[in-house]
Enzyme design. Structure first.
Site, mmCIF file in Angstrom:
data_model
loop_
_atom_site.group_PDB
_atom_site.id
_atom_site.type_symbol
_atom_site.label_atom_id
_atom_site.label_comp_id
_atom_site.label_asym_id
_atom_site.label_seq_id
_atom_site.Cartn_x
_atom_site.Cartn_y
_atom_site.Cartn_z
ATOM 1 C CE LYS A 176 -3.699 -2.331 2.101
ATOM 2 N NZ LYS A 176 -4.525 -2.863 3.485
ATOM 3 C CD GLN A 233 -3.529 -4.826 6.630
ATOM 4 O OE1 GLN A 233 -3.231 -3.642 5.650
ATOM 5 N NE2 GLN A 233 -4.220 -6.020 6.208
ATOM 6 C CG ASP A 272 -9.603 -0.183 5.116
ATOM 7 O OD1 ASP A 272 -9.535 -0.078 3.808
ATOM 8 O OD2 ASP A 272 -8.766 -0.346 5.941
#
Ligand code: NAD
Length: 285
Positions: free
Chosen positions: A54, A98, A121
């Site tokens: 990422k 994460q 997200d």
């Protein structure tokens, strides 16, 4: 006729090139450079690879990446304090934590601490609610990538029968909701679904998000269906496989995504897209 293969790598690359152009225009016009902060707690090797990929993708597209790599022993309070600091940081327009987090940390509390305005997200309850209402701000990256891949086939989703296998909060439920908003007739199957193969066989669009290699077999797939394989499974021989029996399903499906090189790269492209869109909203304020 064998299925056309949906090349997620190529699709993601062209999206990322477009994002890079938009990032540069935004910086020129407003001085705002989209910033994405990624937080990784612990040393799970797969998560470390995702976070690194990422970061590289951010750099290539001209975004500002910030990485926060914390030891497994990090307390929930320390993690929450970092999130509050990033919520207030004007260089940061997207924050991602994460998953999975170590077991002593309550994931729900952490995801709820991320400002809904920076929730790249789309996991914050405010953003989940807005998605359900059909007025989304941040759409979760993998589901957003899945819809993009279906659109790239040229298929009109409206009125189609879509079957989603898997009902997780990060993939199955949001992808089902997005398909519903696009006027598909949606069925979500899960581990307690009875006679799952006969349901999947009716689908014009199949989304597999289970986490079980080769689960979707050729006899479950209607001729010509669009099959999107979200699963990522590490086999005993070290290779990656999806949830779909690719070699056999490709003889039945109309379109099929490979693993690797399918949904995975799209997820990262959508993360950049979400961060860019967020930076644009901040620039307007
Ligand atoms: P999860 O474990 O949270 O959910 C799995 C779902 O599958 C559950 O809802 C469960 O009901 C269903 N399921 C399990 N066994 C089943 C069975 N026998 N029959 C029917 N349904 C069954 O998983 P997740 O987070 O949604 O991830 C699913 C897969 O997608 C995993 O392989 C994961 O690694 C992968 N994934 C990929 C990406 C990407 O970017 N490509 C992103 C997220 C997840």
């Amino acid at each position: 006729m064998p299925a056309k293969i949906l090349d997620g790598k190529a699709l993601a690359l062209s999206l990322r090139e477009g994002i890079a152009r938009e990032v540069s225009v935004l910086a020129q016009n407003t001085g705002v450079k989209p910033g994405l902060a990624a937080i990784l707690v612990g040393d799970d090797p797969a998560s470390a690879v995702y976070v690194r990929n990422k970061k590289i993708a951010c750099e290539k597209a001209g975004l500002y990446p910030e990485e926060h790599l914390l030891p497994t022993s990090t307390s929930q309070e320390t993690l929450l304090a970092l999130i509050h600091q990033l919520n207030a940081d004007s260089k940061i327009h997207g924050i991602l934590v994460q998953l999975p987090l170590p077991s002593h940390i309550e994931s729900k509390a952490v995801l709820q601490a991320v400002s809904p305005e920076k929730d790249a997200d789309g996991f914050h309850p405010v953003n989940v609610g807005r998605l359900v209402e059909g007025d989304p701000v941040f759409v979760p990256c993998t589901p957003k990538g899945v819809i993009h891949m279906i659109d790239s086939t040229g298929l009109d989703i409206s009125g189609k029968r879509a079957v989603v296998i898997g009902r997780s909060n990060i993939v199955g439920k949001p992808v089902g909701m997005l398909l519903l908003h696009r006027h598909a007739t949606v069925t979500i199957c899960h581990s307690r679904t009875k006679d799952l193969p006969s349901i999947v066989r009716e689908a014009d669009i199949v989304i597999a998000a289970i986490g079980k290699p080769f689960f979707v077999t050729a006899n479950m797939v209607k001729q010509g269906a669009v099959v999107i394989d979200v699963g990522i499974n590490r086999l005993d021989n070290g290779k990656l496989a999806g949830d779909v029996d690719f070699e056999h399903v490709k003889e039945h499906a109309g379109w099929l995504t490979p693993v690797p090189g399918g949904v995975g790269p799209m997820t990262i492209a959508m993360l950049l897209q979400n961060t860019l869109e967020s930076a644009k909203r901040f620039a307007k304020q």
